[in-house]
Design a protein around this motif. Structure first.
Motif, mmCIF file in Angstrom:
data_model
loop_
_atom_site.group_PDB
_atom_site.id
_atom_site.type_symbol
_atom_site.label_atom_id
_atom_site.label_comp_id
_atom_site.label_asym_id
_atom_site.label_seq_id
_atom_site.Cartn_x
_atom_site.Cartn_y
_atom_site.Cartn_z
ATOM 1 N N ARG A 7 0.887 -1.017 0.114
ATOM 2 C CA ARG A 7 -0.169 0.178 0.066
ATOM 3 C C ARG A 7 0.765 1.310 0.069
ATOM 4 N N GLY A 8 0.702 2.300 -0.969
ATOM 5 C CA GLY A 8 1.575 3.219 -1.217
ATOM 6 C C GLY A 8 3.112 2.966 -1.594
ATOM 7 N N VAL A 9 3.391 1.574 -1.843
ATOM 8 C CA VAL A 9 4.869 1.591 -2.112
ATOM 9 C C VAL A 9 4.877 0.952 -3.330
ATOM 10 N N ASP A 10 5.912 1.540 -4.225
ATOM 11 C CA ASP A 10 6.210 1.028 -5.592
ATOM 12 C C ASP A 10 7.652 0.737 -5.646
ATOM 13 N N LEU A 11 7.955 0.021 -6.751
ATOM 14 C CA LEU A 11 9.278 -0.844 -7.071
ATOM 15 C C LEU A 11 9.647 -0.449 -8.311
ATOM 16 N N THR A 12 10.727 0.139 -8.885
ATOM 17 C CA THR A 12 11.456 0.450 -9.958
ATOM 18 C C THR A 12 12.595 0.092 -10.142
ATOM 19 N N ALA A 13 13.134 -0.922 -11.049
ATOM 20 C CA ALA A 13 14.483 -1.572 -11.396
ATOM 21 C C ALA A 13 14.983 -0.572 -12.427
ATOM 22 N N TYR A 14 16.249 -0.604 -12.416
ATOM 23 C CA TYR A 14 17.165 0.346 -13.489
ATOM 24 C C TYR A 14 18.443 -0.219 -13.783
ATOM 25 N N ALA A 15 18.927 -0.106 -14.845
ATOM 26 C CA ALA A 15 20.318 -0.405 -15.260
ATOM 27 C C ALA A 15 20.601 0.364 -16.418
ATOM 28 N N GLY A 16 22.124 0.653 -16.393
ATOM 29 C CA GLY A 16 22.484 1.458 -17.597
ATOM 30 C C GLY A 16 24.082 1.699 -17.476
ATOM 31 N N GLY A 17 24.449 2.930 -18.341
ATOM 32 C CA GLY A 17 25.932 3.205 -18.428
ATOM 33 C C GLY A 17 26.214 4.157 -17.420
ATOM 34 N N ARG A 18 27.508 4.251 -17.000
ATOM 35 C CA ARG A 18 28.260 5.113 -16.026
ATOM 36 C C ARG A 18 29.422 5.660 -16.534
ATOM 37 N N TYR A 19 29.887 6.945 -16.041
ATOM 38 C CA TYR A 19 30.967 7.536 -16.297
ATOM 39 C C TYR A 19 31.536 8.224 -15.141
ATOM 40 N N GLY A 20 32.710 8.079 -14.937
ATOM 41 C CA GLY A 20 33.212 8.698 -13.421
ATOM 42 C C GLY A 20 34.491 9.359 -13.525
ATOM 43 N N THR A 21 34.981 10.162 -12.800
ATOM 44 C CA THR A 21 36.293 10.624 -12.651
ATOM 45 C C THR A 21 36.598 10.589 -11.403
ATOM 46 N N PHE A 22 37.881 10.068 -10.970
ATOM 47 C CA PHE A 22 38.234 9.959 -9.676
ATOM 48 C C PHE A 22 39.615 10.550 -9.364
ATOM 49 N N SER A 23 39.568 11.019 -8.110
ATOM 50 C CA SER A 23 40.833 11.421 -7.633
ATOM 51 C C SER A 23 41.488 11.074 -6.417
ATOM 52 N N ALA A 24 42.603 11.268 -6.282
ATOM 53 C CA ALA A 24 43.379 10.523 -4.919
ATOM 54 C C ALA A 24 44.730 11.554 -4.719
ATOM 55 N N THR A 25 44.608 12.146 -3.375
ATOM 56 C CA THR A 25 45.610 13.116 -2.948
ATOM 57 C C THR A 25 46.574 12.373 -1.820
ATOM 58 N N GLU A 26 47.917 12.503 -2.022
ATOM 59 C CA GLU A 26 48.699 11.922 -0.852
ATOM 60 C C GLU A 26 49.392 12.988 -0.449
ATOM 61 N N THR A 27 49.664 13.323 1.133
ATOM 62 C CA THR A 27 50.651 14.473 1.240
ATOM 63 C C THR A 27 51.464 13.994 2.204
ATOM 64 N N TYR A 28 52.797 14.257 2.375
ATOM 65 C CA TYR A 28 53.668 13.710 3.095
ATOM 66 C C TYR A 28 54.368 14.807 3.984
ATOM 67 N N ALA A 29 54.386 14.247 5.088
ATOM 68 C CA ALA A 29 54.862 15.403 6.435
ATOM 69 C C ALA A 29 54.013 16.908 6.292
ATOM 70 N N GLY A 30 52.909 16.874 5.964
ATOM 71 C CA GLY A 30 52.320 18.004 5.798
ATOM 72 C C GLY A 30 53.001 19.216 4.928
ATOM 73 N N ASP A 31 53.740 18.890 4.214
ATOM 74 C CA ASP A 31 54.422 19.900 3.432
ATOM 75 C C ASP A 31 53.604 19.973 1.948
ATOM 76 N N ALA A 32 53.086 21.044 1.628
ATOM 77 C CA ALA A 32 52.466 21.203 0.204
ATOM 78 C C ALA A 32 53.148 20.800 -0.784
ATOM 79 N N ALA A 33 54.544 21.069 -0.678
ATOM 80 C CA ALA A 33 55.337 20.750 -2.111
ATOM 81 C C ALA A 33 55.654 19.120 -2.072
ATOM 82 N N LEU A 34 55.162 18.424 -0.868
ATOM 83 C CA LEU A 34 55.148 16.928 -1.294
ATOM 84 C C LEU A 34 53.568 16.298 -1.417
#
Length: 231
Positions: free
Chosen positions: A123-150
């Motif tokens: 009652r009052g609850v509906d279900l929808t299935a989905y499928a499709g394509g994806r595109y993603g951009t991912f980044s990872a930042t590593e910083t050593y000794a708290g120095d921005a130069a590193l």
């Protein structure tokens, strides 16, 4: 004579009006009925927020959904992989334990899905299935000794596929609470830190060693809750 012409003209107009039928095509047959806008939050490889637009009745129960999401990835690098396998500088985790390194990351993903309305499951609850394509951009930042130069940010982008289901509970004529469970699979893409020397293409020598250092998404399980509004 003038009265006769006036009466004849009036009769002709009345007859034409009686035989004229105006056909108005309902908006539902155009696939525009119940256009939905939704906002979700939860987990998808990290703390995630998503917005989507959904046209649920493009062709009967079949619809189209366009979405964009942003993920904050606090675990962006793998702790058990060497910082530099060639020089043997130790693992990233060992640097973190000594307070000599920090990490951060983010994912921006976009999806185009086909949807299928499975109807009312309660009652009052509906279900929808989905499928499709994806595109993603991912980044990872590593910083050593708290120095921005590193500090160094490594990025990749990738295509993928995904599927899932949304459960909606109607709370008003225009709004529903929703839950979303699904899984996405991203394929490998080129990795770069912004320099020619730091760019690795899939299949290139050294690619797997570099890829192994970063927690860039492969298989992503997601669980989100939110609200959607129909117009």
């Amino acid at each position: 004579m003038k009265k006769f012409l006036a009466l004849s003209t009036t009769a002709l107009l009345a007859t034409a009006a009686a035989q004229t039928t105006v056909v108005v095509q309902p908006s539902s047959s155009l696939g525009l009925r119940g256009l939905e806008f939704g906002v979700l939050g939860g987990y998808a490889g990290g703390l995630n927020g998503e917005v989507f637009v959904h046209a649920p009745n493009v062709a009967g129960p079949v619809g189209v959904k366009l979405s964009a999401s942003q993920t904050s990835a606090s675990d962006a690098l793998r702790d058990d992989v060497s910082v530099n396998s060639t020089l043997g500088l130790g693992t990233f985790g060992s640097y973190k334990q000594q307070g000599l390194a920090t990490e951060s990351g983010s994912h921006s993903t976009y999806a185009l899905d086909g949807t299928y309305n499975l109807g009312q499951v309660g009652r009052g609850v509906d279900l929808t299935a989905y499928a499709g394509g994806r595109y993603g951009t991912f980044s990872a930042t590593e910083t050593y000794a708290g120095d921005a130069a590193l500090s160094q940010t490594t990025r990749t982008s990738a295509f993928g596929v995904g599927a899932g289901a949304m459960l909606g509970y109607r709370i008003s004529d225009r709004a529903s609470l929703i839950g979303d469970l699904g899984v996405d699979q991203y394929f490998n893409g080129a990795i770069t830190n912004g320099t020619d020397a730091g760019t690795y293409q899939t299949g290139e020598a050294g690619y797997n060693d570099v890829r192994a250092r970063f927690a860039f998404p492969g298989t992503v399980f997601k669980a989100k809750v939110g609200v959607k509004f129909n117009f």
